[in-house]
Design a protein around this motif. Structure first.
Motif, PDB file in Angstrom:
ATOM      1  N   ALA A   1       0.835  -1.210   0.000  1.00 39.94           N
ATOM      2  CA  ALA A   1       0.000   0.000   0.000  1.00 39.94           C
ATOM      3  C   ALA A   1       0.864   1.253   0.000  1.00 39.94           C
ATOM      4  O   ALA A   1       0.579   2.219  -0.721  1.00 39.94           O
ATOM      5  CB  ALA A   1      -0.924  -0.008   1.218  1.00 39.94           C
ATOM      6  N   ILE A   2       1.945   1.247   0.781  1.00 40.49           N
ATOM      7  CA  ILE A   2       2.858   2.395   0.803  1.00 40.49           C
ATOM      8  C   ILE A   2       3.492   2.597  -0.566  1.00 40.49           C
ATOM      9  O   ILE A   2       3.558   3.718  -1.089  1.00 40.49           O
ATOM     10  CB  ILE A   2       3.946   2.194   1.878  1.00 40.49           C
ATOM     11  N   GLY A   3       3.948   1.502  -1.175  1.00 40.58           N
ATOM     12  CA  GLY A   3       4.584   1.596  -2.479  1.00 40.58           C
ATOM     13  C   GLY A   3       3.664   2.114  -3.561  1.00 40.58           C
ATOM     14  O   GLY A   3       4.122   2.731  -4.531  1.00 40.58           O
ATOM     15  N   SER A   4       2.363   1.896  -3.418  1.00 36.80           N
ATOM     16  CA  SER A   4       1.413   2.341  -4.448  1.00 36.80           C
ATOM     17  C   SER A   4       1.295   3.854  -4.521  1.00 36.80           C
ATOM     18  O   SER A   4       0.803   4.390  -5.513  1.00 36.80           O
ATOM     19  CB  SER A   4       0.035   1.727  -4.179  1.00 36.80           C
ATOM     20  N   PHE A   5       1.754   4.562  -3.493  1.00 38.82           N
ATOM     21  CA  PHE A   5       1.647   6.021  -3.484  1.00 38.82           C
ATOM     22  C   PHE A   5       2.804   6.711  -4.211  1.00 38.82           C
ATOM     23  O   PHE A   5       2.739   7.907  -4.464  1.00 38.82           O
ATOM     24  CB  PHE A   5       1.597   6.547  -2.041  1.00 38.82           C
ATOM     25  N   PHE A   6       3.866   5.962  -4.520  1.00 38.09           N
ATOM     26  CA  PHE A   6       5.058   6.580  -5.098  1.00 38.09           C
ATOM     27  C   PHE A   6       5.346   5.973  -6.462  1.00 38.09           C
ATOM     28  O   PHE A   6       5.229   4.766  -6.654  1.00 38.09           O
ATOM     29  CB  PHE A   6       6.272   6.368  -4.185  1.00 38.09           C
ATOM     30  N   ASP A   7       5.739   6.806  -7.409  1.00 39.57           N
ATOM     31  CA  ASP A   7       6.119   6.310  -8.733  1.00 39.57           C
ATOM     32  C   ASP A   7       7.550   6.675  -9.087  1.00 39.57           C
ATOM     33  O   ASP A   7       7.971   6.517 -10.231  1.00 39.57           O
ATOM     34  CB  ASP A   7       5.166   6.836  -9.811  1.00 39.57           C
ATOM     35  N   ASN A   8       8.317   7.143  -8.108  1.00 43.54           N
ATOM     36  CA  ASN A   8       9.690   7.565  -8.353  1.00 43.54           C
ATOM     37  C   ASN A   8      10.585   7.007  -7.259  1.00 43.54           C
ATOM     38  O   ASN A   8      10.415   7.343  -6.083  1.00 43.54           O
ATOM     39  CB  ASN A   8       9.763   9.095  -8.367  1.00 43.54           C
ATOM     40  N   PRO A   9      11.562   6.140  -7.610  1.00 49.84           N
ATOM     41  CA  PRO A   9      12.441   5.569  -6.580  1.00 49.84           C
ATOM     42  C   PRO A   9      13.203   6.618  -5.788  1.00 49.84           C
ATOM     43  O   PRO A   9      13.586   6.377  -4.649  1.00 49.84           O
ATOM     44  CB  PRO A   9      13.404   4.690  -7.395  1.00 49.84           C
ATOM     45  N   ARG A  10      13.425   7.783  -6.380  1.00 52.22           N
ATOM     46  CA  ARG A  10      14.187   8.810  -5.687  1.00 52.22           C
ATOM     47  C   ARG A  10      13.411   9.438  -4.534  1.00 52.22           C
ATOM     48  O   ARG A  10      13.983  10.147  -3.708  1.00 52.22           O
ATOM     49  CB  ARG A  10      14.619   9.898  -6.686  1.00 52.22           C
ATOM     50  N   SER A  11      12.122   9.177  -4.490  1.00 54.08           N
ATOM     51  CA  SER A  11      11.319   9.692  -3.376  1.00 54.08           C
ATOM     52  C   SER A  11      11.171   8.666  -2.261  1.00 54.08           C
ATOM     53  O   SER A  11      10.406   8.878  -1.313  1.00 54.08           O
ATOM     54  CB  SER A  11       9.932  10.103  -3.882  1.00 54.08           C
ATOM     55  N   PHE A  12      11.937   7.575  -2.350  1.00 56.48           N
ATOM     56  CA  PHE A  12      11.778   6.495  -1.382  1.00 56.48           C
ATOM     57  C   PHE A  12      12.231   6.898   0.015  1.00 56.48           C
ATOM     58  O   PHE A  12      11.845   6.284   1.001  1.00 56.48           O
ATOM     59  CB  PHE A  12      12.549   5.255  -1.845  1.00 56.48           C
TER      60      PHE A  12
END
Length: 280
Positions: free
Chosen positions: A159-170
Motif C-alpha cells: 500500500a505504501i509503495g502504491s503512493f510513489f512512482d519515483n524511486p528517488r522519493s523512497f
C-alpha cells in the motif's frame, strides 16, 4: 485463485534464485545483517540496568523482528516503486493472473530472502551472545509469529509503495520507519523511554515483532524487563492481526487504482523524466 497462487509461487521462486546469484541484490539484503553483527560484537557484554541480561541478548532477537518488518514494509514498497517505473508492473497487468501472481511472487521472493537475512544474523549471533534460549515453547511462538508478521507487514508495504512512482522519493518511506525503529525498543528497552513515546511505538507492528522475537529466544525470567513484566503474546497477536486485516482490506484497493492508471505512455514519460534527471 489456485492458478494465481501457482503462478505467484513459481514467479517468487524464480526471483528468489535470481537474487541469490546477483551480487548487488545480495549486498543490499545482507549489509544490514552484517552491520547488526558488528554492533552485537561491541555491545555483547553490556548489561541492562538492574538485570543479568546482556544488551546483546536483548538486541539480537529484537533485530530479527526488525528485519522481518523491513522485509514486509520497506523491501516490498521499494520493489513496487521500481517495477512501476521500469514497466514491470504494466507487463504483469497485461498477463493472465498477472497482478495477483506479481504480489504473491513478491511475498515468496522477499520472504525467502528475509529468512536468509535472519539466518545470517542468528547463526553467528548465537555464538557471539550468551543467554539465548530456543525451546519447544519458543518454536510454537515462532510458528504463528512469522506468518502473521508477513501478513501484517507485506500488504502495508504494498500500500505504501502504491503512493510513489519515483524511486528517488523512497526516502519519504525510509525516514518514518527508521524513526519507529528508534522508539520501538529494538536496541534498548522501551521502558526507558517517555510514556507518550511508548504509546506511539505500541500502535505499530515493529515494537510487537521485536517483543515477540524476544519471547522466542529469551528465558521467561527476562520478561520483567518488558512493559507489564510479561511477553504479552495475546496483545502481540491482536495488534498484528489488526494490521493484517487493515492491510489486506486497503492494499488491493490501492493497487487496483494504481494499476488502472498504468499505461505505456505513462511508463515512457517516467523513463524520459529519469533520463533527463540523469543528464542534468
Amino acid at each position: 485463485m489456485i492458478e494465481t497462487l501457482r503462478v505467484g509461487i513459481a514467479r517468487g521462486l524464480i526471483e528468489f534464485r535470481h537474487t541469490l546469484t546477483n551480487a548487488q541484490d545480495l549486498w543490499g539484503y545482507f549489509f544490514p545483517s552484517l552491520g547488526l553483527l558488528i554492533a552485537l560484537f561491541f555491545i555483547e557484554d553490556k548489561k541492562l540496568p538492574g538485570t543479568n541480561l546482556t544488551l546483546g541478548a536483548s538486541t539480537l532477537p529484537s533485530s530479527i523482528g526488525m528485519l522481518v518488518a523491513f522485509g514486509g514494509l520497506i523491501t516490498i514498497a521499494q520493489y513496487l516503486i521500481v517495477d512501476r517505473e521500469d514497466g514491470t508492473l504494466l507487463r504483469a497487468k497485461a498477463t493472465p493472473h498477472g497482478m495477483g501472481g506479481y504480489l504473491i511472487g513478491k511475498v515468496v521472493g522477499v520472504g525467502g530472502m528475509t529468512l536468509a537475512s535472519i539466518l545470517v544474523v542468528l547463526v553467528p549471533g548465537a555464538f557471539l551472545v550468551d543467554g539465548l534460549l530456543f525451546d519447544s515453547g519458543g518454536l510454537l511462538t515462532l510458528l504463528w509469529l512469522l506468518p502473521l508478521a508477513l501478513v501484517a507487514t507485506v500488504p502495508i508495504g504494498a500500500a505504501i509503495g502504491s503512493f510513489f512512482d519515483n524511486p528517488r522519493s523512497f526516502g519519504l518511506v525510509m525516514l518514518p520507519i527508521f524513526g519507529l525503529v528508534a522508539i520501538s525498543g529494538i536496541f534498548y528497552p522501551i521502558t526507558g523511554m517517555p510514556g507518550w513515546l511508548q504509546g506511539v511505538a505500541q500502535v505499530f507492528p515493529i515494537y510487537w515483532l521485536g517483543l515477540g522475537m524476544r519471547s522466542v529466544f529469551l528465558p521467561d525470567a527476562f520478561a520483567g524487563v518488558e512493559l507489564t513484566d510479561s511477553w504479552r503474546h495475546f496483545e502481540t497477536f491482536g495488534v498484528l492481526a489488526v494490521w493484517a486485516v487493515a492491510g489486506l482490506a486497503l492494499a488491493p484497493v490501492l493497487l487496483r487504482r494504481m494499476a488502472r492508471r498504468e499505461s505505456g505512455s505513462v511508463v515512457a514519460a517516467r523513463r524520459e523524466r529519469a533520463m533527463n534527471s540523469m543528464v542534468r
